[in-house]
Design a protein around this motif. Sequence first.
Motif, PDB file in Angstrom:
ATOM      1  N   PRO A  44      13.859  16.662  -7.960  1.00  5.47           N
ATOM      2  CA  PRO A  44      13.557  16.345  -6.562  1.00  5.47           C
ATOM      3  C   PRO A  44      12.175  15.713  -6.458  1.00  5.47           C
ATOM      4  CG  PRO A  44      13.772  18.737  -6.913  1.00  5.47           C
ATOM      5  CD  PRO A  44      13.725  18.096  -8.255  1.00  5.47           C
ATOM      6  N   LEU A  45      12.112  14.538  -5.824  1.00  2.00           N
ATOM      7  CA  LEU A  45      10.845  13.791  -5.746  1.00  2.00           C
ATOM      8  C   LEU A  45      10.572  13.377  -4.306  1.00  2.00           C
ATOM      9  CD1 LEU A  45      11.434  11.418  -8.780  1.00  2.00           C
ATOM     10  CD2 LEU A  45       9.981  13.453  -8.752  1.00  2.00           C
ATOM     11  N   VAL A  46       9.295  13.085  -4.050  1.00  2.68           N
ATOM     12  CA  VAL A  46       8.912  12.565  -2.748  1.00  2.68           C
ATOM     13  C   VAL A  46       8.177  11.246  -2.976  1.00  2.68           C
ATOM     14  CG1 VAL A  46       7.671  13.011  -0.605  1.00  2.68           C
ATOM     15  CG2 VAL A  46       8.621  14.922  -1.928  1.00  2.68           C
ATOM     16  N   ALA A  47       8.621  10.205  -2.293  1.00  3.64           N
ATOM     17  CA  ALA A  47       7.944   8.907  -2.404  1.00  3.64           C
ATOM     18  C   ALA A  47       7.189   8.618  -1.113  1.00  3.64           C
ATOM     19  CB  ALA A  47       8.978   7.803  -2.658  1.00  3.64           C
ATOM     20  N   SER A  48       5.919   8.327  -1.252  1.00  2.27           N
ATOM     21  CA  SER A  48       5.149   7.931  -0.066  1.00  2.27           C
ATOM     22  C   SER A  48       4.005   7.021  -0.487  1.00  2.27           C
ATOM     23  CB  SER A  48       4.619   9.183   0.655  1.00  2.27           C
ATOM     24  OG  SER A  48       3.708   9.859  -0.173  1.00  2.27           O
ATOM     25  N   GLY A  49       3.777   5.944   0.257  1.00  2.00           N
ATOM     26  CA  GLY A  49       2.682   5.000  -0.003  1.00  2.00           C
ATOM     27  C   GLY A  49       2.702   4.441  -1.413  1.00  2.00           C
ATOM     28  N   GLY A  50       3.898   4.155  -1.945  1.00  2.25           N
ATOM     29  CA  GLY A  50       3.987   3.549  -3.266  1.00  2.25           C
ATOM     30  C   GLY A  50       3.780   4.526  -4.395  1.00  2.25           C
ATOM     31  N   GLU A  51       3.552   5.796  -4.076  1.00  2.00           N
ATOM     32  CA  GLU A  51       3.363   6.783  -5.142  1.00  2.00           C
ATOM     33  C   GLU A  51       4.511   7.776  -5.140  1.00  2.00           C
ATOM     34  OE1 GLU A  51      -0.163   9.024  -5.562  1.00  2.00           O
ATOM     35  OE2 GLU A  51      -1.466   7.260  -5.472  1.00  2.00           O
ATOM     36  N   VAL A  52       4.826   8.272  -6.305  1.00  5.80           N
ATOM     37  CA  VAL A  52       5.894   9.265  -6.432  1.00  5.80           C
ATOM     38  C   VAL A  52       5.277  10.592  -6.839  1.00  5.80           C
ATOM     39  CG1 VAL A  52       8.024   9.885  -7.626  1.00  5.80           C
ATOM     40  CG2 VAL A  52       7.568   7.488  -7.090  1.00  5.80           C
ATOM     41  N   ARG A  53       5.619  11.647  -6.080  1.00  5.76           N
ATOM     42  CA  ARG A  53       5.094  12.983  -6.394  1.00  5.76           C
ATOM     43  C   ARG A  53       6.234  13.970  -6.480  1.00  5.76           C
ATOM     44  NH1 ARG A  53      -0.294  13.252  -5.422  1.00  5.76           N
ATOM     45  NH2 ARG A  53      -1.201  11.407  -4.454  1.00  5.76           N
ATOM     46  N   ASP A  54       5.972  15.097  -7.150  1.00  3.11           N
ATOM     47  CA  ASP A  54       6.981  16.161  -7.127  1.00  3.11           C
ATOM     48  C   ASP A  54       6.793  16.968  -5.853  1.00  3.11           C
ATOM     49  OD1 ASP A  54       4.990  18.081  -7.488  1.00  3.11           O
ATOM     50  OD2 ASP A  54       5.220  18.086  -9.672  1.00  3.11           O
ATOM     51  N   ARG A  55       7.639  17.967  -5.650  1.00  2.00           N
ATOM     52  CA  ARG A  55       7.653  18.730  -4.388  1.00  2.00           C
ATOM     53  C   ARG A  55       6.315  19.408  -4.089  1.00  2.00           C
ATOM     54  NH1 ARG A  55      13.122  19.941  -3.053  1.00  2.00           N
ATOM     55  NH2 ARG A  55      13.834  17.913  -2.360  1.00  2.00           N
ATOM     56  N   GLN A  56       5.552  19.708  -5.148  1.00  2.00           N
ATOM     57  CA  GLN A  56       4.271  20.376  -4.929  1.00  2.00           C
ATOM     58  C   GLN A  56       3.111  19.391  -4.840  1.00  2.00           C
ATOM     59  OE1 GLN A  56       4.110  23.261  -8.082  1.00  2.00           O
ATOM     60  NE2 GLN A  56       5.650  24.568  -7.114  1.00  2.00           N
ATOM     61  N   GLY A  57       3.435  18.102  -4.840  1.00  2.00           N
ATOM     62  CA  GLY A  57       2.404  17.105  -4.653  1.00  2.00           C
ATOM     63  C   GLY A  57       1.795  16.558  -5.921  1.00  2.00           C
ATOM     64  N   GLY A  58       2.247  17.031  -7.089  1.00  2.00           N
ATOM     65  CA  GLY A  58       1.729  16.518  -8.345  1.00  2.00           C
ATOM     66  C   GLY A  58       2.194  15.080  -8.570  1.00  2.00           C
ATOM     67  N   ALA A  59       1.274  14.187  -8.859  1.00  2.00           N
ATOM     68  CA  ALA A  59       1.634  12.786  -9.026  1.00  2.00           C
ATOM     69  C   ALA A  59       2.431  12.578 -10.312  1.00  2.00           C
ATOM     70  CB  ALA A  59       0.372  11.931  -9.062  1.00  2.00           C
ATOM     71  N   ILE A  60       3.423  11.687 -10.235  1.00  2.00           N
ATOM     72  CA  ILE A  60       4.213  11.368 -11.412  1.00  2.00           C
ATOM     73  C   ILE A  60       4.197   9.865 -11.601  1.00  2.00           C
ATOM     74  CG2 ILE A  60       6.537  11.327 -12.361  1.00  2.00           C
ATOM     75  CD1 ILE A  60       6.966  13.984 -10.813  1.00  2.00           C
ATOM     76  N   ASP A  61       3.900   9.454 -12.792  1.00  2.00           N
ATOM     77  CA  ASP A  61       3.829   8.020 -13.086  1.00  2.00           C
ATOM     78  C   ASP A  61       5.234   7.529 -13.426  1.00  2.00           C
ATOM     79  OD1 ASP A  61       3.028   5.507 -13.669  1.00  2.00           O
ATOM     80  OD2 ASP A  61       2.377   6.003 -15.721  1.00  2.00           O
ATOM     81  N   LEU A  62       5.877   6.929 -12.433  1.00  2.00           N
ATOM     82  CA  LEU A  62       7.278   6.570 -12.616  1.00  2.00           C
ATOM     83  C   LEU A  62       7.459   5.067 -12.411  1.00  2.00           C
ATOM     84  CD1 LEU A  62       9.994   8.043 -13.095  1.00  2.00           C
ATOM     85  CD2 LEU A  62      10.288   8.020 -10.612  1.00  2.00           C
ATOM     86  N   LYS A  63       8.003   4.403 -13.426  1.00  2.00           N
ATOM     87  CA  LYS A  63       8.281   2.971 -13.282  1.00  2.00           C
ATOM     88  C   LYS A  63       9.780   2.785 -13.139  1.00  2.00           C
ATOM     89  CE  LYS A  63       4.517   2.040 -16.498  1.00  2.00           C
ATOM     90  NZ  LYS A  63       4.566   3.400 -17.154  1.00  2.00           N
ATOM     91  N   LEU A  64      10.196   2.275 -11.980  1.00  2.00           N
ATOM     92  CA  LEU A  64      11.616   2.061 -11.736  1.00  2.00           C
ATOM     93  C   LEU A  64      11.889   0.589 -11.490  1.00  2.00           C
ATOM     94  CD1 LEU A  64      12.301   5.061  -9.334  1.00  2.00           C
ATOM     95  CD2 LEU A  64      12.983   4.877 -11.731  1.00  2.00           C
ATOM     96  N   HIS A  65      13.132   0.164 -11.762  1.00  2.00           N
ATOM     97  CA  HIS A  65      13.496  -1.242 -11.532  1.00  2.00           C
ATOM     98  C   HIS A  65      13.465  -1.561 -10.050  1.00  2.00           C
ATOM     99  CE1 HIS A  65      14.416  -1.736 -15.689  1.00  2.00           C
ATOM    100  NE2 HIS A  65      15.267  -0.740 -15.671  1.00  2.00           N
ATOM    101  N   THR A  66      13.935  -0.647  -9.240  1.00  2.00           N
ATOM    102  CA  THR A  66      13.830  -0.816  -7.794  1.00  2.00           C
ATOM    103  C   THR A  66      12.962   0.308  -7.256  1.00  2.00           C
ATOM    104  OG1 THR A  66      15.936   0.364  -7.669  1.00  2.00           O
ATOM    105  CG2 THR A  66      16.005  -2.015  -7.328  1.00  2.00           C
ATOM    106  N   PRO A  67      11.783  -0.056  -6.706  1.00  2.00           N
ATOM    107  CA  PRO A  67      10.874   0.975  -6.220  1.00  2.00           C
ATOM    108  C   PRO A  67      11.537   1.778  -5.097  1.00  2.00           C
ATOM    109  CG  PRO A  67       9.915  -1.233  -6.046  1.00  2.00           C
ATOM    110  CD  PRO A  67      11.319  -1.412  -6.458  1.00  2.00           C
ATOM    111  N   PRO A  68      11.375   3.095  -5.081  1.00  2.00           N
ATOM    112  CA  PRO A  68      12.041   3.935  -4.076  1.00  2.00           C
ATOM    113  C   PRO A  68      11.445   3.732  -2.698  1.00  2.00           C
ATOM    114  CG  PRO A  68      10.545   5.236  -5.414  1.00  2.00           C
ATOM    115  CD  PRO A  68      10.559   3.871  -6.007  1.00  2.00           C
ATOM    116  N   ARG A  69      12.321   3.874  -1.672  1.00  2.00           N
ATOM    117  CA  ARG A  69      11.830   3.839  -0.296  1.00  2.00           C
ATOM    118  C   ARG A  69      11.097   5.144   0.007  1.00  2.00           C
ATOM    119  NH1 ARG A  69      16.907   3.319   2.886  1.00  2.00           N
ATOM    120  NH2 ARG A  69      17.883   3.605   0.854  1.00  2.00           N
ATOM    121  N   GLU A  70      10.386   5.138   1.125  1.00  2.00           N
ATOM    122  CA  GLU A  70       9.668   6.349   1.534  1.00  2.00           C
ATOM    123  C   GLU A  70      10.660   7.494   1.764  1.00  2.00           C
ATOM    124  OE1 GLU A  70       6.063   6.355   3.041  1.00  2.00           O
ATOM    125  OE2 GLU A  70       5.993   4.879   1.411  1.00  2.00           O
ATOM    126  N   GLY A  71      10.252   8.707   1.458  1.00  2.00           N
ATOM    127  CA  GLY A  71      11.091   9.861   1.776  1.00  2.00           C
ATOM    128  C   GLY A  71      11.391  10.727   0.570  1.00  2.00           C
TER     129      GLY A  71
END
Lengths: 284, 340
Positions: free
Chosen positions: B249-276
């Motif tokens: 489970p991940l949260v995407a906001s402002g171009g950054e991807v974090r886990d549920r507790q807010g820890g940043a995760i360096d994730l490179k995807l082919h299609t960047p995730p939308r907010e949420g």
Amino acid sequence: MIDTVAAVGSAPRRRLGEASLLAAAGWAFIIFITTYMLIPVLVTAVMSFNSAAMVRFPLSGFSLRWYAGFLASPLWMDALWNSIVVALGTTVVSASAGILAAWAFSRYDLPFKNLLYLLIMMPLFLPGVVLGLGLAITFGGVQIAGVPLYGSRFLVVLGHSLWAMPLVFLLMEATFRTVDKRIVEASGDLGAGPVRTFFEIVLPMVSTGVFSSMLFALVISLNEFMMALFLTNRDTQTLPVLMWLSLRSAGTPNLAVAAVVLAVTVFASLTLIALWHIRSLRRA
Amino acid sequence: MIADVSGHRPALHLENVRRRYGGIVAVRSLNLSLAQGEFLTFLGPSGSGKTTTLRMIGGFEQPDAGSIWIKGERVDHLPPHRRDIATIFQAGALFPHKTVAENIAYGLRMRGLQKPEITARVREVLAVVRLSGFEERYPNQLSGGQKQRVALARSMAVRPAILLFDEPLSALDLSLRLQLRSEIKRLHEEHGFSAIYVTHDQSEAMALSSRIVIMNRGGIEQVDTPLGISRAPASEFVYNFIGESCCMPLVASGGEVRDRQGGAIDLKLHTPPREGEWRLYLRPSRIKMAAAAEACENSLEVQVGFVEFLGESYRYHLRAGALEFFCDNPAPHMPRSEIA
């Protein structure tokens, strides 16, 4: 820890004593019940071989004269013949009606199923006097093609079927519930219609149930006295009816012979049921 | 009349078929076609409507709405014995009081074949399922696998337009199941019959099918070839149902991807995730450990929770921040490692 070990040492012995006591009590009970159940049959059987002219103790000697007399008497032989014809008729009528009704019950959703079930079972719980009287009053004046229905063996067959049919139905309904639904479906799946499926697939699978319920119907009819008393005349009276009438006039040992003949027929039927059942268990 | 563009009639066609039990919808508006010679599998969890659909095709249940066509003939009003189908049931459903030969001959007799022809056909199909010489046996003298092969022979003997398989292997133990699965595959390749197969076992579906229909809650999730389904699952349900997966489970906001507790995760995807909020699914077999991970695009420092030995590989239960997942590795590993 040590306590447990000690307990293990003594417990089995105590249990063994209790168990053998229970076993002995069990055997005593079984012997008592068996004797109690067999007494009436055994006493009548012994009487039928007695040489005296009265059904009474003490016994005077072994003789087959009453058997010879029974076989030579047109009165007794007619009654036996009536009993057999009525019993066979009852078997056919109640088996065909009961088996088909049971199949319909287990296979299809019928409207008012529970009510129908009660209705089918009801005659089984009504006294023979009530059924006999009811049939006698209803069909007292009815004639079919000039032949009065009342007093005919056919009416007795219908009367006996009121008891035998629910019994067949009860047995077969339980039996049909054990039939694997998918095997019935497989038959339709391979191109057989419902009638074909019933006779070629379902009936052979429940042959044990069919056979035993038919014998039960036979036995019920052979034993039935009350309805037969209400519904027969001198020409159509069954064996139990004649026994009752002759007991009123004279207690001849013919009575005991008739009783033995009836009992032997019933025992033979029950033995057949048991044998058939064992055979089907082995095959499965 | 139903026909495709080229004029060929499909072996089976379902149009808006529906079925409900009381208030529960068992099958909702199903549309499907089975081409001649195709092996189509209904795959789904119990209660997904796959068995109900099969039973409606077989005629054991009536659809509430819609139509069913077999070889261009509308059949949904016909009872089973008037339809050109034959079913292989779960436990064989052989007639216990008939011999193997009589079981197989039954359907042929119902179709009015003559005796010599019946005898010839019985011998032929018994050879096909490799049970020659078993003619006079009774079903209770056969093993589970043999029973199922007789059931198969009995259905194949009548040469129906479609063979219906109702979880035919589910009552058998594993090795027998695999053996019979190959047997069914071989028979399909050699004889080219059209088949509908119902199972909840995905490996069966993958191994046997031309196409798989994934069902869930009375509806179709995806229809595709086995390869298409495992490569490109059409929905979250399909992805989870086919093969094992790890859920992050991940949260995407402002171009950054974090886990549920807010820890940043360096994730490179082919299609960047939308907010949420998102759920990222990974196949455990695609996760690599330690040295093998260096070539990967995304990597993550993890702690190893515990390890299960699975016989051929080790399953590592891993943790990184709030994320928990697992991966399989053929060799035992150091307790700390990097994965991708």
